[in-house]
Scaffold this motif. Structure first.
Motif, PDB file in Angstrom:
ATOM      1  N   MET A   1      14.263 -11.995  -6.087  1.00 49.71           N
ATOM      2  CA  MET A   1      13.711 -12.438  -7.366  1.00 49.71           C
ATOM      3  C   MET A   1      12.642 -13.511  -7.184  1.00 49.71           C
ATOM      4  O   MET A   1      12.647 -14.280  -6.209  1.00 49.71           O
ATOM      5  CB  MET A   1      14.824 -12.961  -8.270  1.00 49.71           C
ATOM      6  CG  MET A   1      15.447 -14.277  -7.829  1.00 49.71           C
ATOM      7  SD  MET A   1      16.807 -14.763  -8.936  1.00 49.71           S
ATOM      8  CE  MET A   1      17.305 -16.326  -8.179  1.00 49.71           C
TER       9      MET A   1
ATOM     10  N   ASP B   1       8.626 -16.318 -12.483  1.00 48.42           N
ATOM     11  CA  ASP B   1       8.736 -17.438 -11.538  1.00 48.42           C
ATOM     12  C   ASP B   1       8.869 -18.798 -12.222  1.00 48.42           C
ATOM     13  O   ASP B   1       8.998 -19.823 -11.557  1.00 48.42           O
ATOM     14  CB  ASP B   1       7.557 -17.433 -10.556  1.00 48.42           C
ATOM     15  CG  ASP B   1       6.211 -17.595 -11.251  1.00 48.42           C
ATOM     16  OD1 ASP B   1       6.174 -17.832 -12.474  1.00 48.42           O
ATOM     17  OD2 ASP B   1       5.184 -17.479 -10.554  1.00 48.42           O
TER      18      ASP B   1
ATOM     19  N   ALA C   1      12.209 -15.737  -9.674  1.00 49.31           N
ATOM     20  CA  ALA C   1      12.761 -16.885 -10.398  1.00 49.31           C
ATOM     21  C   ALA C   1      13.305 -17.925  -9.421  1.00 49.31           C
ATOM     22  O   ALA C   1      13.682 -17.610  -8.290  1.00 49.31           O
ATOM     23  CB  ALA C   1      13.875 -16.418 -11.330  1.00 49.31           C
TER      24      ALA C   1
ATOM     25  N   LEU D   1      14.239 -11.731 -14.058  1.00 49.73           N
ATOM     26  CA  LEU D   1      14.257 -12.420 -12.765  1.00 49.73           C
ATOM     27  C   LEU D   1      12.906 -12.394 -12.060  1.00 49.73           C
ATOM     28  O   LEU D   1      12.716 -13.090 -11.065  1.00 49.73           O
ATOM     29  CB  LEU D   1      15.330 -11.807 -11.861  1.00 49.73           C
ATOM     30  CG  LEU D   1      16.781 -11.935 -12.358  1.00 49.73           C
ATOM     31  CD1 LEU D   1      17.746 -11.311 -11.370  1.00 49.73           C
ATOM     32  CD2 LEU D   1      17.147 -13.393 -12.625  1.00 49.73           C
TER      33      LEU D   1
ATOM     34  N   VAL E   1      17.406 -20.066 -12.516  1.00 48.59           N
ATOM     35  CA  VAL E   1      18.700 -19.369 -12.478  1.00 48.59           C
ATOM     36  C   VAL E   1      19.732 -20.301 -11.851  1.00 48.59           C
ATOM     37  O   VAL E   1      19.521 -20.825 -10.757  1.00 48.59           O
ATOM     38  CB  VAL E   1      18.605 -18.066 -11.656  1.00 48.59           C
ATOM     39  CG1 VAL E   1      19.935 -17.333 -11.674  1.00 48.59           C
ATOM     40  CG2 VAL E   1      17.496 -17.177 -12.191  1.00 48.59           C
TER      41      VAL E   1
ATOM     42  N   ILE F   1      17.141  -7.002 -16.783  1.00 46.21           N
ATOM     43  CA  ILE F   1      17.383  -8.141 -15.895  1.00 46.21           C
ATOM     44  C   ILE F   1      16.321  -8.266 -14.810  1.00 46.21           C
ATOM     45  O   ILE F   1      15.951  -9.379 -14.418  1.00 46.21           O
ATOM     46  CB  ILE F   1      18.801  -8.058 -15.272  1.00 46.21           C
ATOM     47  CG1 ILE F   1      19.186  -9.390 -14.622  1.00 46.21           C
ATOM     48  CG2 ILE F   1      18.900  -6.919 -14.289  1.00 46.21           C
ATOM     49  CD1 ILE F   1      19.273 -10.545 -15.573  1.00 46.21           C
ATOM     50  N   ASP F   2      15.777  -7.155 -14.338  1.00 47.72           N
ATOM     51  CA  ASP F   2      14.742  -7.234 -13.306  1.00 47.72           C
ATOM     52  C   ASP F   2      13.488  -7.907 -13.848  1.00 47.72           C
ATOM     53  O   ASP F   2      12.849  -8.699 -13.153  1.00 47.72           O
ATOM     54  CB  ASP F   2      14.411  -5.834 -12.775  1.00 47.72           C
ATOM     55  CG  ASP F   2      15.556  -5.239 -11.974  1.00 47.72           C
ATOM     56  OD1 ASP F   2      16.249  -6.010 -11.287  1.00 47.72           O
ATOM     57  OD2 ASP F   2      15.767  -4.025 -12.042  1.00 47.72           O
TER      58      ASP F   2
ATOM     59  N   LYS G   1      19.506  -8.669  -6.091  1.00 49.81           N
ATOM     60  CA  LYS G   1      18.490  -9.142  -7.038  1.00 49.81           C
ATOM     61  C   LYS G   1      18.135 -10.603  -6.766  1.00 49.81           C
ATOM     62  O   LYS G   1      16.963 -10.994  -6.844  1.00 49.81           O
ATOM     63  CB  LYS G   1      18.995  -8.959  -8.466  1.00 49.81           C
ATOM     64  CG  LYS G   1      19.144  -7.505  -8.888  1.00 49.81           C
ATOM     65  CD  LYS G   1      19.639  -7.386 -10.325  1.00 49.81           C
ATOM     66  CE  LYS G   1      19.945  -5.940 -10.702  1.00 49.81           C
ATOM     67  NZ  LYS G   1      18.771  -5.066 -10.628  1.00 49.81           N
ATOM     68  N   PHE G   2      19.134 -11.417  -6.444  1.00 50.00           N
ATOM     69  CA  PHE G   2      18.874 -12.823  -6.125  1.00 50.00           C
ATOM     70  C   PHE G   2      17.973 -12.955  -4.891  1.00 50.00           C
ATOM     71  O   PHE G   2      17.122 -13.841  -4.816  1.00 50.00           O
ATOM     72  CB  PHE G   2      20.182 -13.567  -5.862  1.00 50.00           C
ATOM     73  CG  PHE G   2      21.046 -13.775  -7.075  1.00 50.00           C
ATOM     74  CD1 PHE G   2      20.512 -13.758  -8.348  1.00 50.00           C
ATOM     75  CD2 PHE G   2      22.407 -13.992  -6.932  1.00 50.00           C
ATOM     76  CE1 PHE G   2      21.307 -13.952  -9.470  1.00 50.00           C
ATOM     77  CE2 PHE G   2      23.217 -14.197  -8.043  1.00 50.00           C
ATOM     78  CZ  PHE G   2      22.666 -14.174  -9.316  1.00 50.00           C
TER      79      PHE G   2
ATOM     80  N   LYS H   1      16.048 -20.589  -8.120  1.00 48.10           N
ATOM     81  CA  LYS H   1      17.497 -20.762  -8.224  1.00 48.10           C
ATOM     82  C   LYS H   1      17.868 -22.199  -7.888  1.00 48.10           C
ATOM     83  O   LYS H   1      17.289 -22.808  -6.984  1.00 48.10           O
ATOM     84  CB  LYS H   1      18.252 -19.781  -7.333  1.00 48.10           C
ATOM     85  CG  LYS H   1      18.002 -19.890  -5.854  1.00 48.10           C
ATOM     86  CD  LYS H   1      18.828 -18.823  -5.113  1.00 48.10           C
ATOM     87  CE  LYS H   1      18.587 -18.879  -3.615  1.00 48.10           C
ATOM     88  NZ  LYS H   1      19.383 -17.855  -2.899  1.00 48.10           N
TER      89      LYS H   1
END
Length: 253
Positions: A161, A138, A163, A135, A142, A131-132, A157-158, A165
């Motif tokens: 991250m 980029d 990624a 995430l 999510v 999962i790391d 993690k959010f 959102k």
């Protein structure tokens, strides 16, 4: 004579409404947003769910006046921050932000695992990665419901991250549908919540892959009664005593 009766009736109504408002002002408002299977209100106005049952047991046992009140998560956050009246959030996930804003009870509930959901088209992209690593991409989108808290590990993690959102301003049921429609790359759901959607919407479930990433559930995620600072320490002590007693009763059954 009729005018006098009408005036008397109006005065009686005003007096009654004033008494109701005074009573409610003394109650602790138990705000909820609606999130099956934790808490929801049906078309007849009846309330259901894990969090509702816990709230009823705790506040009745604590002998604290209360009433339930539904509001969007953003409004609840505003009420909590301004703290203009005593309020509690029943069976909400602990976060550092909520701890700073209010008072946290003993745990009322331990959540099941959080699971990742993504469109079947992303199977090769996600299934064999941790999962790391996912995430850290980029270009990834999510789907996160603003105002909700997720597992303790996921929240961290959010926060870090790369990624992107997004929040489509829907509930988790709507988010499940959006993932099936490939409107986002990945989302996360509590196990009981997700099981409900899979049963209710089998056609959507066929369009997504569900996977449990171990690092998302490294430690249990606990829920609590989280109250605003205007709730007295004495009431918090009663709430904690009620929670402790309910745990004793539950463990002895």
């Amino acid at each position: 004579m009729q005018n006098c009766s009408l005036i008397g009736l109006a005065a009686l109504i005003c007096t009654t409404l004033s008494a109701v408002n005074t009573a409610l002002a003394k109650d602790i408002a138990l705000y909820f947003t609606g999130r099956p299977p934790f808490i929801w209100q049906d078309e007849q106005g009846l309330m259901h769910g894990i969090s509702f049952e816990i709230g009823e047991k705790v506040f009745r046992s604590a002998k604290i006046p209360y009433h339930w009140e539904q509001a969007p998560s953003a409004r609840v956050q505003h009420y909590f921050s301004t703290d203009n009246h005593p309020l509690c959030l029943v069976n909400w996930i602990y976060t550092e932000e909520r701890d700073q804003l209010g008072k946290i009870s003993l745990p009322t509930y331990v959540e099941r695992d959080y699971l990742a959901v993504f469109p079947n088209a992303n199977f090769d992209r996600f299934y064999h990665k941790d999962i790391d690593g996912i995430l850290a991409d980029d270009t990834l989108i999510v789907l996160i419901k603003a105002g909700y808290a997720y597992s303790s590990a996921l929240e961290k993690k959010f926060a870090s991250m790369a990624a992107q959102k997004i929040d489509m301003r829907g509930d988790q049921q709507r988010n499940f549908q959006l993932l099936a429609e490939q409107r986002a790359d990945i989302g996360f759901f509590e196990q009981q919540e997700l099981e409900r959607f899979v049963v209710q919407f089998p056609a959507l479930a066929d369009k997504v892959t569900i996977i449990r990433y171990p690092s998302v559930n490294l430690k249990p995620t606990t829920r609590h009664v989280i109250c605003s600072k205007s709730v007295s320490d004495a009431d918090m002590a009663r709430i904690n005593a009620a929670i402790s007693q309910l745990h004793v009763l539950k463990s002895s059954q």
